[in-house]
Design a protein around this motif. Structure first.
Motif, short mmCIF file in Angstrom:
data_model
loop_
_atom_site.label_atom_id
_atom_site.label_comp_id
_atom_site.label_asym_id
_atom_site.label_seq_id
_atom_site.Cartn_x
_atom_site.Cartn_y
_atom_site.Cartn_z
N GLU A 1 25.97 11.69 17.13
CA GLU A 1 27.42 12.32 17.74
C GLU A 1 27.51 13.22 16.71
OE1 GLU A 1 30.10 9.06 18.02
OE2 GLU A 1 28.95 8.55 19.54
N VAL A 2 27.88 12.96 15.49
CA VAL A 2 28.45 14.25 14.61
C VAL A 2 27.08 14.15 13.89
CG1 VAL A 2 28.88 12.93 13.16
CG2 VAL A 2 30.05 14.41 13.47
N GLU A 3 27.40 15.86 13.70
CA GLU A 3 26.65 17.14 12.63
C GLU A 3 27.89 16.75 11.20
OE1 GLU A 3 23.98 20.49 11.25
OE2 GLU A 3 24.70 20.26 13.28
N ARG A 4 27.19 16.64 9.48
CA ARG A 4 27.75 16.81 8.57
C ARG A 4 27.60 17.99 7.74
NH1 ARG A 4 32.02 13.10 7.87
NH2 ARG A 4 31.70 12.67 5.78
N LEU A 5 28.49 18.82 7.16
CA LEU A 5 28.07 19.19 5.91
C LEU A 5 27.68 18.82 4.80
CD1 LEU A 5 30.83 22.04 6.75
CD2 LEU A 5 28.42 22.33 6.16
N THR A 6 26.59 18.71 4.30
CA THR A 6 26.36 17.71 2.29
C THR A 6 26.86 19.09 1.70
OG1 THR A 6 25.30 17.29 3.42
CG2 THR A 6 25.27 16.96 1.00
N LEU A 7 28.23 18.85 0.89
CA LEU A 7 28.27 19.70 -0.40
C LEU A 7 28.08 19.46 -1.75
CD1 LEU A 7 31.48 20.30 2.24
CD2 LEU A 7 30.31 21.95 1.41
N GLU A 8 28.10 20.36 -2.56
CA GLU A 8 28.03 19.46 -4.46
C GLU A 8 29.19 20.91 -4.69
OE1 GLU A 8 24.28 20.79 -6.64
OE2 GLU A 8 24.16 18.64 -5.31
N TRP A 9 29.90 20.51 -5.87
CA TRP A 9 30.22 20.97 -7.26
C TRP A 9 29.39 20.55 -8.10
CZ3 TRP A 9 31.62 19.87 -11.77
CH2 TRP A 9 32.48 21.04 -12.58
N ALA A 10 29.05 21.81 -9.01
CA ALA A 10 28.05 21.44 -10.07
C ALA A 10 28.50 21.81 -11.34
CB ALA A 10 26.22 22.34 -9.77
N ALA A 11 28.08 21.44 -12.65
CA ALA A 11 28.66 21.63 -13.47
C ALA A 11 28.49 23.07 -13.87
CB ALA A 11 28.19 20.86 -14.75
N GLY A 12 29.32 23.78 -14.22
CA GLY A 12 28.54 25.39 -15.06
C GLY A 12 30.13 26.63 -13.44
N THR A 13 30.27 25.47 -13.16
CA THR A 13 30.83 26.00 -11.49
C THR A 13 32.16 25.84 -12.02
OG1 THR A 13 29.31 25.16 -10.02
CG2 THR A 13 31.28 26.14 -9.04
N ASP A 14 33.18 27.23 -11.79
CA ASP A 14 34.91 27.36 -12.00
C ASP A 14 35.23 26.42 -11.25
OD1 ASP A 14 34.37 29.17 -14.00
OD2 ASP A 14 34.87 30.83 -12.42
N LEU A 15 36.21 25.64 -12.40
CA LEU A 15 36.84 24.44 -11.95
C LEU A 15 38.22 25.05 -11.08
CD1 LEU A 15 37.27 22.04 -15.33
CD2 LEU A 15 36.34 21.57 -12.51
N PRO A 16 38.27 24.29 -10.00
CA PRO A 16 39.56 24.58 -9.47
C PRO A 16 40.57 24.56 -9.82
CG PRO A 16 38.95 22.94 -8.12
CD PRO A 16 37.50 22.50 -8.77
N VAL B 1 43.68 11.35 -2.53
CA VAL B 1 42.36 11.66 -3.06
C VAL B 1 41.65 10.57 -3.16
CG1 VAL B 1 43.08 12.61 -4.88
CG2 VAL B 1 40.92 13.48 -4.02
N ALA B 2 40.41 10.14 -3.40
CA ALA B 2 39.55 9.12 -4.01
C ALA B 2 38.51 9.40 -4.27
CB ALA B 2 39.82 7.96 -2.81
N PRO B 3 38.41 9.83 -5.90
CA PRO B 3 36.84 10.18 -6.05
C PRO B 3 36.41 9.05 -6.49
CG PRO B 3 38.00 11.03 -7.51
CD PRO B 3 39.47 10.33 -6.67
N HIS C 1 42.68 18.33 -8.09
CA HIS C 1 42.43 17.37 -9.22
C HIS C 1 41.60 15.66 -8.54
CE1 HIS C 1 45.55 13.80 -11.24
NE2 HIS C 1 45.09 13.39 -10.38
N GLY C 2 41.08 15.72 -7.64
CA GLY C 2 39.63 14.90 -7.82
C GLY C 2 38.36 15.69 -8.30
N THR C 3 38.99 16.59 -7.94
CA THR C 3 37.33 17.20 -8.56
C THR C 3 37.28 17.70 -10.45
OG1 THR C 3 36.74 19.30 -7.38
CG2 THR C 3 35.38 19.37 -9.17
#
Length: 276
Positions: free
Chosen positions: A108-123, A201-203, A229-231
């Motif tokens: 029924e639904v297609e979802r994006l899988t996303l990732e933040w990796a260490a070394g990427t600038d923090l928001p 937000v719930a990490p 904040h969560g990231t």
């Protein structure tokens, strides 16, 4: 029954049993096919087909799925197939796809899988909101907030649950799920603008499990504040990789993750079975 499963599934099932998330009677085997159902927290009904090895025969695997559903008496269940971008279950997981559809599951639904990796600038968190741990708030207030967030939600699962079970039931289930996540007590927070709750937000120990903004505050960028904040919470706790997901059709949330430095690493195809 866990002995019927090869490693690492056997150890994963044993650990989930210790946590109250699966049971031997939720596990099934037939020939080379294996199946196990999983609940998100102790005391909950199973919500997902967690371990499923269809073997080489889709017809036999479909029968195993049907037997498992009959035996457990479930009225709904879902199953996820995760793939790299550009791949599709019909071609790249054909036996699995055929077994699921033969057993009455529908993708029924297609979802994006996303990732933040260490070394990427923090928001950057612009500091517009103050944050209160959800555990320190009255449960009824958090439940009311979850119900408001569900209004007009673009998330497929939320839409289905609100339409079929009602907003109060969906909020109760989500609240229980988020409180039972592996997370430090202060991670699940509600963002406030003055005294007014804007969203939450719930990490958890590996992901941004949930994020949402109430209708009257949408369109003002507060999802970026909450996600920052969560990231930052998880990055400052030492996580090297933070995962997240959202429906392909939920463009505002997907864009918020991309602005925060997340990148698409895959697609998740979600199948549903319902007794009706």
């Amino acid at each position: 029954m866990f002995d019927e499963f090869p490693e690492p599934a056997r150890s994963q099932l044993a650990a989930a049993f210790d946590e109250g998330r699966t049971r031997p009677e939720w596990c099934f085997a037939e020939g080379r096919a294996r199946l196990a159902f999983w609940a998100p927290f102790a005391g909950a009904d199973p919500v997902i087909v967690w371990q499923f090895d269809p073997g080489p025969d889709p017809a036999a695997a479909a029968e195993l799925l049907r037997r498992g559903l009959r035996t457990t008496g479930l009225d709904k269940i879902m199953y996820d197939i995760s793939l790299a971008p550009g791949l599709t279950p019909v071609v790249d997981r054909a036996v699995e796809h055929e077994a699921l559809t033969a057993a009455g599951f529908v993708m029924e639904v297609e979802r994006l899988t996303l990732e933040w990796a260490a070394g990427t600038d923090l928001p950057e968190d612009p500091g517009r909101l103050t944050y209160r741990p959800a555990r320190e708030m009255r449960p009824d207030d958090v439940l009311a907030l979850l119900m408001r967030i569900s209004e007009g939600s673009l998330d497929h699962d939320t839409q289905v649950e609100v339409a079929t079970a009602g907003a109060a039931h969906e909020a109760r289930w989500m609240y229980d799920d988020l409180l039972n996540r592996r997370a430090k007590p202060g991670w699940f927070v509600v963002g406030h603008l003055g005294d007014s709750p804007v969203g939450l937000v719930a990490p958890d120990d590996h992901s941004i499990a949930y994020i949402g903004v109430v209708p009257e505050h949408r369109g003002q960028g507060y999802v970026d504040d909450l996600l920052a904040h969560g990231t930052r919470t998880l990055a400052e706790a030492g996580l090297q990789r933070i995962v997240a997901g959202t429906d392909v059709g939920n463009t505002p949330t997907a864009n918020a993750f991309l602005r925060a430095g997340y990148s698409e690493v895959g697609r998740l195809f979600r199948y549903y079975w319902r007794a009706s």
